[in-house]
Motif scaffolding. Sequence first.
Motif, mmCIF file in Angstrom:
data_model
loop_
_atom_site.group_PDB
_atom_site.id
_atom_site.type_symbol
_atom_site.label_atom_id
_atom_site.label_comp_id
_atom_site.label_asym_id
_atom_site.label_seq_id
_atom_site.Cartn_x
_atom_site.Cartn_y
_atom_site.Cartn_z
ATOM 1 N N CYS A 169 0.830 -1.211 0.000
ATOM 2 C CA CYS A 169 0.000 0.000 0.000
ATOM 3 C C CYS A 169 0.863 1.259 0.000
ATOM 4 C CB CYS A 169 -0.944 0.009 1.211
ATOM 5 S SG CYS A 169 -2.333 -1.141 1.080
ATOM 6 N N LEU A 170 1.883 1.271 0.824
ATOM 7 C CA LEU A 170 2.778 2.425 0.862
ATOM 8 C C LEU A 170 3.509 2.595 -0.467
ATOM 9 C CD1 LEU A 170 4.301 2.110 4.448
ATOM 10 C CD2 LEU A 170 2.848 3.972 3.618
ATOM 11 N N TYR A 171 3.956 1.491 -1.046
ATOM 12 C CA TYR A 171 4.655 1.566 -2.330
ATOM 13 C C TYR A 171 3.762 2.198 -3.390
ATOM 14 C CZ TYR A 171 7.059 0.100 -6.617
ATOM 15 O OH TYR A 171 7.681 0.088 -7.844
ATOM 16 N N VAL A 172 2.525 1.747 -3.485
ATOM 17 C CA VAL A 172 1.608 2.255 -4.514
ATOM 18 C C VAL A 172 1.316 3.730 -4.295
ATOM 19 C CG1 VAL A 172 -0.734 2.076 -5.442
ATOM 20 C CG2 VAL A 172 0.598 -0.001 -5.002
ATOM 21 N N VAL A 173 0.941 4.101 -3.081
ATOM 22 C CA VAL A 173 0.567 5.489 -2.803
ATOM 23 C C VAL A 173 1.759 6.430 -2.991
ATOM 24 C CG1 VAL A 173 -0.174 7.087 -0.988
ATOM 25 C CG2 VAL A 173 -1.358 4.907 -1.290
ATOM 26 N N GLU A 174 2.913 6.056 -2.464
ATOM 27 C CA GLU A 174 4.077 6.945 -2.537
ATOM 28 C C GLU A 174 4.601 7.089 -3.959
ATOM 29 O OE1 GLU A 174 7.080 6.208 0.456
ATOM 30 O OE2 GLU A 174 5.556 5.751 1.963
ATOM 31 N N THR A 175 4.589 6.007 -4.731
ATOM 32 C CA THR A 175 5.069 6.111 -6.111
ATOM 33 C C THR A 175 4.139 6.974 -6.965
ATOM 34 O OG1 THR A 175 4.018 3.980 -6.644
ATOM 35 C CG2 THR A 175 6.388 3.950 -6.160
ATOM 36 N N ILE A 176 2.841 6.874 -6.724
ATOM 37 C CA ILE A 176 1.897 7.717 -7.473
ATOM 38 C C ILE A 176 2.135 9.189 -7.143
ATOM 39 C CG2 ILE A 176 -0.535 8.360 -7.751
ATOM 40 C CD1 ILE A 176 -1.220 5.375 -7.375
ATOM 41 N N LEU A 177 2.286 9.510 -5.864
ATOM 42 C CA LEU A 177 2.573 10.890 -5.455
ATOM 43 C C LEU A 177 3.871 11.386 -6.093
ATOM 44 C CD1 LEU A 177 1.644 10.774 -1.653
ATOM 45 C CD2 LEU A 177 0.437 12.060 -3.430
ATOM 46 N N ALA A 178 4.884 10.532 -6.093
ATOM 47 C CA ALA A 178 6.172 10.917 -6.677
ATOM 48 C C ALA A 178 6.041 11.176 -8.173
ATOM 49 C CB ALA A 178 7.210 9.833 -6.411
ATOM 50 N N ASP A 179 5.268 10.338 -8.850
ATOM 51 C CA ASP A 179 5.067 10.533 -10.285
ATOM 52 C C ASP A 179 4.351 11.853 -10.574
ATOM 53 O OD1 ASP A 179 6.347 8.213 -11.054
ATOM 54 O OD2 ASP A 179 4.511 7.025 -11.230
ATOM 55 N N LEU A 180 3.429 12.238 -9.714
ATOM 56 C CA LEU A 180 2.729 13.511 -9.891
ATOM 57 C C LEU A 180 3.690 14.686 -9.752
ATOM 58 C CD1 LEU A 180 -0.570 12.841 -7.881
ATOM 59 C CD2 LEU A 180 -0.345 13.039 -10.366
ATOM 60 N N ILE A 181 4.557 14.633 -8.745
ATOM 61 C CA ILE A 181 5.528 15.715 -8.555
ATOM 62 C C ILE A 181 6.532 15.741 -9.698
ATOM 63 C CG2 ILE A 181 7.263 16.706 -7.003
ATOM 64 C CD1 ILE A 181 5.916 15.191 -4.726
ATOM 65 N N ALA A 182 6.886 14.559 -10.198
ATOM 66 C CA ALA A 182 7.885 14.458 -11.263
ATOM 67 C C ALA A 182 7.413 15.113 -12.559
ATOM 68 C CB ALA A 182 8.236 13.003 -11.521
ATOM 69 N N GLN A 183 6.122 15.403 -12.678
ATOM 70 C CA GLN A 183 5.620 16.120 -13.850
ATOM 71 C C GLN A 183 6.090 17.576 -13.853
ATOM 72 O OE1 GLN A 183 1.333 15.684 -13.843
ATOM 73 N NE2 GLN A 183 1.422 13.455 -13.902
ATOM 74 N N GLU A 184 6.468 18.064 -12.664
ATOM 75 C CA GLU A 184 6.869 19.467 -12.528
ATOM 76 C C GLU A 184 8.357 19.647 -12.235
ATOM 77 O OE1 GLU A 184 4.782 21.849 -13.203
ATOM 78 O OE2 GLU A 184 3.126 20.436 -13.492
#
Length: 295
Positions: free
Chosen positions: A63-78
């Motif tokens: 669960c932590l892996y999925v949530v944290e990677t999604i958040l990181a991918d969102l920030i990585a857009q910027e």
Amino acid sequence: MSKTAWVFPGQGSQALGMGTDLLELPEAKEKFAEAEEILGWSVSDICQNHEDKLARTLYTQPCLYVVETILADLIAQEEKPDLVAGHSLGEYIALYVAGVFEWSAGLRLVKRRAELMENAGGGKMAALIGFDREQLNKILAETDDAVLANDNSSAQVVISGTPEAIESVLSQVKAKRKLPLNVSGAFHSPLMAEASAEFKDVLASIEFHQANVPVLSNVEPVAAVEADTLKQRLIQQMTGSVRWREIALALPEQGIERVIEIGPGNVLTGLIKRTASGLKLENVRSAAETKLVKS
């Protein structure tokens, strides 16, 4: 532009409801659906509705892996980090963000890691807050089957070992607070050797690439990008100590001025604040907070 490190929390930072605001994002929906195929259960369902399961290693880590990677991918857009690090499980998210392995490969690794750690019973862990480090080191050196598992800061550590050995250390060491942890085994200790050996075979089957940004590993907090080095350090992680205090000290040495903790809670920024002064600390715990990040 200031150099920025992204850091990722591990087990213990999970919270009921985490990731809920990600569910309507198209890119996140794809990840949640793929995760369900790999895991055989719904991350979003566990995170929203099952606090008891979310507290279990078997579910917590994926669960932590999925949530944290999604958040990181969102920030990585910027923006992109100049360096990454993660606490225990968090190192897997750091390696994914650094491009060391594919997202699905990382989740499969985390799934198997969680299964092995969930089944590695018979051990005990305890946190110590406000202790004499010299005294603790001496007691640990004299006590078989007890080790320093997490060196989190000068004022907070976690010890790991057999129940008898941990009770012996707790009875001798002076500390402001002594907190037994609700975990299934003696994580980050030699008692995880059997699980670690099995996991080594799993790691061998996953292709690692050279990292696109330096990674500070738990067992060796020296920045590295080489695939073989990062894999070897990950092999050692299950039985080795999490040297987070040294990671925090290494951040300014690497020229880092700004640190973003990506994931639920604010444990890591709190630990870094106590260890390395002068760093700008930020937290991204939700989709809304990804929009507040300004490089």
